[in-house]
Scaffold this motif. Sequence first.
Motif: not given
Ligand code: NAP
Length: 521
Positions: A158-159, A184, A186, A221-222, A239, A241-242, A245, A248-249, A265-266, A302, A394
């Motif tokens: 997302s970022n 997939k 964002h 959703g997921n 991947f 993101g968080s 997330g 879980a994957l 990368e989380m 990140c 974040f």
């Molecule tokens: P995210 O919630 O982990 O989502 C990233 C992607 O994975 C989205 O496409 C999401 O789909 C999918 N996803 C997440 N959980 C899933 C699951 N259980 N099953 C299936 N698909 C899943 O990350 P985000 O939306 O980018 O941001 C949320 C938080 O992530 C931030 O507040 C931050 O803490 C962290 N983040 C960290 C970094 C880093 O580089 N360290 C970068 C970005 C974000 P959906 O949107 O459809 O749920």
Amino acid sequence: MQLTGNLFIGAHEVAASEGTLQALAPATNELIEPPFALGGSAEVERAATLADEAFDSYSHTSLAERAAFLERIADNLDAVRQPLAARAALETGLPQAQLEGEAAKAATQFRQFAEVVRRGRFLHLAIDPEQPERQPRPRMDHRLQKMAIGPVAIFGASNFPIAYSVAGGDTASALAAGAPVILKAHNAHPGASEIMARAIRQAVRDCGLHEGVFSMLRGGGNALGEALVEHPLVKAVAFTGSERGGMALYRRAQLRPEPIPVFCEMTSVNPTFVLPHAVEERGASIGDGFIERMLVNVGQACLKPAILVAVEGDGLDALRQAMIQRLRTSPARTMLTPGIHAAYGEGLDALLSAGAQRIAEGSPAEAANDGAAALLEVDGRRFLAEPVLAGEVFGPAALLVTVRDTEEMLAVARSLRGQLSATLQLENGDLPLARRLLPILERRTGRIVVNAFSHPQEVSFASIHGGPFPASTDSRFTSVGMTAIERFLRPVCYQGFPDELLPEALRAANPLGLPRSLDGQ
Ligand code: NAP
């Protein structure tokens, strides 16, 4: 640029089967046209089947053909740079000029990977010739090359809505490896995602490749993400993101009948250790520079330096005051999504509840998704007692950790989980302490920086964007830089083959002129 909001499954534009979503402009909280299609397991099935059908031809494209394809993607991205950056700015609240730079960087990554492909080193060609006279057992001819692992599922971040998203380094490195990609997108930037996907699809067409080389899906959703990771024809996942997330994957992929590698990368707080002589000699400029880097991308990076550790003593107050000064003058800026904005507030509350004190605030928020900057402070003893203080928040927040002495600094370093990067600010007099810190940090981080900050990062052969868990799920690899290609390759050994049946790169005459090792030399 006209957007349709459709899903892209190979050459087909596919309408919604699971409803639609509308993009949100986080700066104004207004919905933006058009509605974007959402898919589910039926679309995953179609995209995965096409990717599998594309695999044999795409993974066997010549190096020249594949490099030309990557360069065509880069050219197509350059051609849409301005509308892409404009749409991404609308969908993320990030400045358009910054996003134009990000789009240029994304195109550059594809060109860099084209060069990697042409040079052929990523094939890791190795030949152990036959030794018919060897005793007690003759050796057969063995030849090794790496090939693509299979279709790859990529979850865009997302970022950084361009360079870590649809046209990001994950896509570039997977396509460079010869792996078809199912992306997939964002949901935070669906319009920008469509523009990038169009650029890639056009390149697939221009280069006469199988349509299944690239698909882009979206889900609410997921369910779609889960179906993607579970699909038997998908052979690896990347991947960003968080931690929640990603894990879980990751777990889902390990429970498949056929487990597959998942490169997530989380999370990372990228600690900066300011050693005593550096505090004394340059405390103010380090504090100022640290906050400046922390605020990049509204702290949604990140590589954000989130924690600064310094020993109490001469210069510490100048360092602290410089941090406060720089932070107080920072305006509140739009965060990426309402969800990320809300999570930022919760993260700050968690640090305060764990005993950190707020010592400075930036300008207050004026709009709903504005993130106001915050500087918190805590002493080393408290930091060591409360693991929540070492977690990522974040957004535009930083934590100053003041330690009693160098032993406490070493203890803080030992307490940290895996990191993408760590920084040492030091002077010559600090070298003995740096030598003690280094082995602790080497075990906990992918990259160690001296007298600079870890953001921005080079995209090069020696750069690493990975690290021990929870920075990533596999510390042996990187998601940025040219060696990111290694994640999507696996070795195949050809034993006792007639020359004409061997892959070209391994034939006796070395017709491609590629570097090969002979008996390990
Ligand atoms: P995210 O919630 O982990 O989502 C990233 C992607 O994975 C989205 O496409 C999401 O789909 C999918 N996803 C997440 N959980 C899933 C699951 N259980 N099953 C299936 N698909 C899943 O990350 P985000 O939306 O980018 O941001 C949320 C938080 O992530 C931030 O507040 C931050 O803490 C962290 N983040 C960290 C970094 C880093 O580089 N360290 C970068 C970005 C974000 P959906 O949107 O459809 O749920």
